[in-house]
Write an enzyme that holds these catalytic residues in place. Structure first.
Site, PDB file in Angstrom:
ATOM      1  N   SER A  32       0.832  -1.201   0.000  1.00 24.29           N
ATOM      2  CA  SER A  32       0.000   0.000   0.000  1.00 24.29           C
ATOM      3  C   SER A  32       0.870   1.256   0.000  1.00 24.29           C
ATOM      4  O   SER A  32       1.979   1.260   0.566  1.00 24.29           O
ATOM      5  CB  SER A  32      -0.859  -0.030   1.267  1.00 24.29           C
ATOM      6  OG  SER A  32      -1.502   1.198   1.474  1.00 24.29           O
ATOM      7  N   TYR A  46      -2.521  -1.191  11.050  1.00 25.81           N
ATOM      8  CA  TYR A  46      -2.730  -1.718   9.701  1.00 25.81           C
ATOM      9  C   TYR A  46      -1.545  -1.367   8.804  1.00 25.81           C
ATOM     10  O   TYR A  46      -0.974  -2.238   8.121  1.00 25.81           O
ATOM     11  CB  TYR A  46      -4.027  -1.151   9.085  1.00 25.81           C
ATOM     12  CG  TYR A  46      -4.091  -1.410   7.590  1.00 25.81           C
ATOM     13  CD1 TYR A  46      -4.411  -2.668   7.096  1.00 25.81           C
ATOM     14  CD2 TYR A  46      -3.759  -0.403   6.677  1.00 25.81           C
ATOM     15  CE1 TYR A  46      -4.418  -2.915   5.734  1.00 25.81           C
ATOM     16  CE2 TYR A  46      -3.759  -0.641   5.311  1.00 25.81           C
ATOM     17  CZ  TYR A  46      -4.091  -1.892   4.842  1.00 25.81           C
ATOM     18  OH  TYR A  46      -4.082  -2.146   3.493  1.00 25.81           O
ATOM     19  N   LYS A  50       1.653  -3.725   6.717  1.00 25.24           N
ATOM     20  CA  LYS A  50       2.128  -3.701   5.323  1.00 25.24           C
ATOM     21  C   LYS A  50       3.649  -3.526   5.293  1.00 25.24           C
ATOM     22  O   LYS A  50       4.345  -4.168   4.515  1.00 25.24           O
ATOM     23  CB  LYS A  50       1.434  -2.582   4.534  1.00 25.24           C
ATOM     24  CG  LYS A  50      -0.041  -2.844   4.290  1.00 25.24           C
ATOM     25  CD  LYS A  50      -0.281  -4.110   3.474  1.00 25.24           C
ATOM     26  CE  LYS A  50      -1.726  -4.536   3.428  1.00 25.24           C
ATOM     27  NZ  LYS A  50      -1.934  -5.878   2.902  1.00 25.24           N
TER      28      LYS A  50
HETATM   29  P1  NAD Z   1     -11.234  -7.001   0.991  1.00 33.99           P
HETATM   30  O1  NAD Z   1     -11.515  -7.010   2.460  1.00 33.99           O
HETATM   31  O2  NAD Z   1     -12.359  -6.731   0.069  1.00 33.99           O
HETATM   32  O3  NAD Z   1     -10.571  -8.393   0.557  1.00 33.99           O
HETATM   33  C1  NAD Z   1      -9.774  -9.156   1.425  1.00 33.99           C
HETATM   34  C2  NAD Z   1     -10.311 -10.580   1.390  1.00 33.99           C
HETATM   35  O4  NAD Z   1      -9.489 -11.385   2.229  1.00 33.99           O
HETATM   36  C3  NAD Z   1     -11.745 -10.691   1.911  1.00 33.99           C
HETATM   37  O5  NAD Z   1     -12.504 -11.441   0.981  1.00 33.99           O
HETATM   38  C4  NAD Z   1     -11.613 -11.433   3.241  1.00 33.99           C
HETATM   39  O6  NAD Z   1     -12.711 -12.270   3.483  1.00 33.99           O
HETATM   40  C5  NAD Z   1     -10.330 -12.213   3.017  1.00 33.99           C
HETATM   41  N1  NAD Z   1      -9.553 -12.531   4.212  1.00 33.99           N
HETATM   42  C6  NAD Z   1      -9.189 -11.718   5.235  1.00 33.99           C
HETATM   43  N2  NAD Z   1      -8.450 -12.398   6.128  1.00 33.99           N
HETATM   44  C7  NAD Z   1      -8.339 -13.672   5.668  1.00 33.99           C
HETATM   45  C8  NAD Z   1      -7.699 -14.835   6.130  1.00 33.99           C
HETATM   46  N3  NAD Z   1      -7.038 -14.858   7.293  1.00 33.99           N
HETATM   47  N4  NAD Z   1      -7.786 -15.966   5.391  1.00 33.99           N
HETATM   48  C9  NAD Z   1      -8.479 -15.981   4.224  1.00 33.99           C
HETATM   49  N5  NAD Z   1      -9.101 -14.909   3.735  1.00 33.99           N
HETATM   50  C10 NAD Z   1      -9.037 -13.770   4.448  1.00 33.99           C
HETATM   51  O7  NAD Z   1     -10.037  -5.973   0.765  1.00 33.99           O
HETATM   52  P2  NAD Z   1      -9.442  -5.391  -0.585  1.00 33.99           P
HETATM   53  O8  NAD Z   1      -9.780  -3.962  -0.643  1.00 33.99           O
HETATM   54  O9  NAD Z   1      -9.782  -6.261  -1.727  1.00 33.99           O
HETATM   55  O10 NAD Z   1      -7.890  -5.482  -0.249  1.00 33.99           O
HETATM   56  C11 NAD Z   1      -7.101  -6.571  -0.697  1.00 33.99           C
HETATM   57  C12 NAD Z   1      -5.676  -6.371  -0.226  1.00 33.99           C
HETATM   58  O11 NAD Z   1      -5.191  -5.141  -0.733  1.00 33.99           O
HETATM   59  C13 NAD Z   1      -5.491  -6.308   1.286  1.00 33.99           C
HETATM   60  O12 NAD Z   1      -4.286  -6.933   1.620  1.00 33.99           O
HETATM   61  C14 NAD Z   1      -5.430  -4.825   1.561  1.00 33.99           C
HETATM   62  O13 NAD Z   1      -4.710  -4.555   2.736  1.00 33.99           O
HETATM   63  C15 NAD Z   1      -4.681  -4.344   0.332  1.00 33.99           C
HETATM   64  N6  NAD Z   1      -4.909  -2.940   0.012  1.00 33.99           N
HETATM   65  C16 NAD Z   1      -6.184  -2.463  -0.117  1.00 33.99           C
HETATM   66  C17 NAD Z   1      -6.402  -1.120  -0.410  1.00 33.99           C
HETATM   67  C18 NAD Z   1      -7.788  -0.565  -0.514  1.00 33.99           C
HETATM   68  O14 NAD Z   1      -7.952   0.650  -0.375  1.00 33.99           O
HETATM   69  N7  NAD Z   1      -8.822  -1.361  -0.771  1.00 33.99           N
HETATM   70  C19 NAD Z   1      -5.301  -0.282  -0.607  1.00 33.99           C
HETATM   71  C20 NAD Z   1      -4.011  -0.797  -0.486  1.00 33.99           C
HETATM   72  C21 NAD Z   1      -3.821  -2.143  -0.178  1.00 33.99           C
HETATM   73  C1  WQD Z   2      -9.587   9.531   0.811  1.00 38.00           C
HETATM   74  C2  WQD Z   2      -9.772  11.021   1.084  1.00 38.00           C
HETATM   75  C3  WQD Z   2     -10.276  11.564   3.368  1.00 38.00           C
HETATM   76  C4  WQD Z   2     -14.199   9.687   3.532  1.00 38.00           C
HETATM   77  C5  WQD Z   2      -7.143   4.563   3.203  1.00 38.00           C
HETATM   78  C6  WQD Z   2      -6.061   3.890   4.019  1.00 38.00           C
HETATM   79  C7  WQD Z   2      -4.927   3.461   3.128  1.00 38.00           C
HETATM   80  C8  WQD Z   2      -5.427   2.641   1.947  1.00 38.00           C
HETATM   81  C9  WQD Z   2      -6.622   3.227   1.276  1.00 38.00           C
HETATM   82  C10 WQD Z   2      -5.068   0.298   2.316  1.00 38.00           C
HETATM   83  C11 WQD Z   2      -9.120  11.480   2.394  1.00 38.00           C
HETATM   84  C12 WQD Z   2     -11.422  11.931   2.472  1.00 38.00           C
HETATM   85  C13 WQD Z   2     -12.965  10.144   3.118  1.00 38.00           C
HETATM   86  C14 WQD Z   2     -15.227  10.623   3.782  1.00 38.00           C
HETATM   87  C15 WQD Z   2     -13.743  12.388   3.157  1.00 38.00           C
HETATM   88  N1  WQD Z   2      -5.829   1.335   2.322  1.00 38.00           N
HETATM   89  N2  WQD Z   2     -12.742  11.468   2.932  1.00 38.00           N
HETATM   90  N3  WQD Z   2     -14.956  11.936   3.568  1.00 38.00           N
HETATM   91  O1  WQD Z   2      -7.451   7.639   3.785  1.00 38.00           O
HETATM   92  O2  WQD Z   2      -6.412   7.851   1.484  1.00 38.00           O
HETATM   93  O3  WQD Z   2      -6.565   5.655   2.534  1.00 38.00           O
HETATM   94  O4  WQD Z   2      -7.609   3.629   2.226  1.00 38.00           O
HETATM   95  O5  WQD Z   2      -3.902   0.170   2.296  1.00 38.00           O
HETATM   96  O6  WQD Z   2      -4.053   2.736   3.932  1.00 38.00           O
HETATM   97  O7  WQD Z   2      -5.585   4.820   4.972  1.00 38.00           O
HETATM   98  O8  WQD Z   2      -8.628   6.716   1.707  1.00 38.00           O
HETATM   99  O9  WQD Z   2     -10.925   6.754   0.871  1.00 38.00           O
HETATM  100  O10 WQD Z   2     -10.529   6.840   3.372  1.00 38.00           O
HETATM  101  O11 WQD Z   2      -9.965   8.821   1.984  1.00 38.00           O
HETATM  102  O12 WQD Z   2     -13.554  13.597   2.998  1.00 38.00           O
HETATM  103  O13 WQD Z   2     -16.353  10.272   4.189  1.00 38.00           O
HETATM  104  O14 WQD Z   2     -11.170  11.278   1.245  1.00 38.00           O
HETATM  105  O15 WQD Z   2     -10.092  12.536   4.360  1.00 38.00           O
HETATM  106  O16 WQD Z   2      -8.609  12.747   2.175  1.00 38.00           O
HETATM  107  P1  WQD Z   2      -7.230   7.073   2.443  1.00 38.00           P
HETATM  108  P2  WQD Z   2     -10.086   7.207   2.004  1.00 38.00           P
END
Ligand code: NAD
Ligand code: WQD
Length: 344
Positions: free
Chosen positions: A129, A154, A158
């Site tokens: 991330s 969290y 990562k």
């Molecule tokens: P998500 O929660 O939709 O998907 C994660 C999946 O993993 C879910 O289906 C959940 O049921 C499963 N899971 C969780 N723990 C588990 C375990 N112990 N064993 C088996 N399955 C398990 O999340 P996402 O948004 O698709 O994110 C996927 C990956 O990307 C994660 O590692 C997350 O940290 C990373 N990531 C997400 C974002 C974001 O903003 N969505 C940003 C950066 C990184």
């Molecule tokens: C985006 C912008 C908020 C909601 C988070 C995690 C990051 C990554 C992605 C996994 C920010 C603003 C939000 C609302 C708002 N996940 N906002 N009103 O914070 O960039 O990242 O998700 O790795 O680790 O921290 O994403 O979508 O929450 O926010 O104004 O109701 O929108 O302040 O500026 P963020 P976000």
């Protein structure tokens, strides 16, 4: 006849994982999903099947359950490579329940690496991330920018996850990994068969926008307009989830074709374009024609002021780039919300 490589996708029923399973199938890979459904639903597998015409193999297994994960590898000796999405991902929850996050996110990774090494599965793509950069000193941020102290448990999982993979690869010369540092994934598959379905009140901006537009929430709160940015609201790099899914396919080819220069390499996966919260709201209104009640409130604690990617390395080395427009991306998010809320 040659058989397609079989790819293990942990967390493949989740938001990014499900889109990646579709992209893998469309690129000719066989897929096996391991997901405990702790943050997803079995109906996602049907959605994937409707898009591709092929039902992915699915095992409801918790990656923290070592014997159960080992059995998946034992029962599927054809597994060639793994993509590791499985993790808990709520920043706020991780502050309240840090041990849940350290246990789930790190134990699942350690178990996976153990089984990969034991079964000679050598290639891993890991969901990292942009959170590892914190508030970077240089923008757009490139991969060689120093990792900043994590702002949440969290985020720390990562950073530690990346280190665990680097150490495991240093000790096992067959193991190769790509760390994909996602910026802010948004949108849904254009078919509206799969998308993001957060449990409870959405914490992320775009699901809150679409739920407000659908009438589930009264109004969107804009967290701060007094940042040191051109319009005062925070800036992010919003990456379309289908583009993001394709980055995994590209990363997998890169590893399987042994094009990597180092055993472990990190890549930013973003568009290279920063958008403010106010700009994104305006773009949503324009792209969908939907009214969106919104008001400015105070800052959300822990928010980074501004971050967007330098995606040059992924562009040049992986040959990947973000292709979808922000208008299409926001429309796809809205079409998905309408579909699940049965809005015509
Ligand atoms: P998500 O929660 O939709 O998907 C994660 C999946 O993993 C879910 O289906 C959940 O049921 C499963 N899971 C969780 N723990 C588990 C375990 N112990 N064993 C088996 N399955 C398990 O999340 P996402 O948004 O698709 O994110 C996927 C990956 O990307 C994660 O590692 C997350 O940290 C990373 N990531 C997400 C974002 C974001 O903003 N969505 C940003 C950066 C990184
Ligand atoms: C985006 C912008 C908020 C909601 C988070 C995690 C990051 C990554 C992605 C996994 C920010 C603003 C939000 C609302 C708002 N996940 N906002 N009103 O914070 O960039 O990242 O998700 O790795 O680790 O921290 O994403 O979508 O929450 O926010 O104004 O109701 O929108 O302040 O500026 P963020 P976000």
């Amino acid at each position: 006849m040659t058989t397609a490589p079989l790819i293990l996708i942990t967390g493949g029923a989740g938001y990014i994982g499900s889109h990646t399973v579709v992209a893998l199938q469309q690129a000719g890979f066989d897929t096996i999903i391991v997901d405990d459904l702790s943050n997803s639903e079995p109906g996602v597998i049907d959605g994937i099947t409707r898009i591709t015409g092929v039902r992915p193999h699915f095992e409801q297994v918790d990656c923290c359950d070592k014997p159960a994960l080992a059995a998946v590898f034992d029962n599927h000796p054809a597994i060639t490579a793994a993509i590791h999405f499985a993790a808990s991902k709520s920043v706020g929850e991780s502050v309240r329940q840090p041990l849940k996050y350290y246990r789930n996110n790190l134990l699942s990774l350690i178990n996976l690496l153990d089984e990969m090494i034991r079964h000679h599965v050598d290639q891993l793509v890991f969901s990292s991330s942009c959170t590892v950069y914190g508030q970077p000193d240089h923008l757009p941020v490139a991969e060689d920018e120093p990792v900043k102290p994590a702002m949440s448990p969290y985020g720390n999982t990562k950073q530690i996850g990346e280190e665990i993979i680097r150490d495991a690869a240093a000790a096992n010369d067959r193991l190769q990994a790509v760390l994909l540092r996602y910026f802010n994934p948004i949108g849904a598959h254009p078919s509206a068969e799969i998308g993001e379905r957060p449990a409870g009140v959405p914490q992320n901006l775009v699901p809150f926008i679409t739920q407000t537009a659908a009438g589930l929430r009264n109004e969107l709160s804009i967290f701060g307009d007094d940042y040191n940015t051109p319009d005062g609201s925070c800036i992010r790099d919003y990456i379309n989830v289908v583009d993001l899914a394709k980055a995994h396919v590209t990363a997998l080819h890169y590893l399987l074709e042994r094009k990597n220069a180092q055993p472990v390499e990190a890549f930013n996966i973003g568009t290279g374009r920063g958008l403010s919260v106010l700009e994104l709201i305006a773009l949503f209104r324009k792209a969908t024609g939907v009214d969106l009640p919104a008001k400015i409130v105070g800052r959300r604690p822990g928010d980074i002021e501004q971050v967007w990617a330098n995606p040059q390395k992924a562009n040049d080395v992986l040959g990947w780039r973000a292709l979808e427009t922000i208008d299409d991306t926001l429309r796809s998010a809205w079409n998905w919300e309408k579909r699940i809320r049965k809005i015509t």
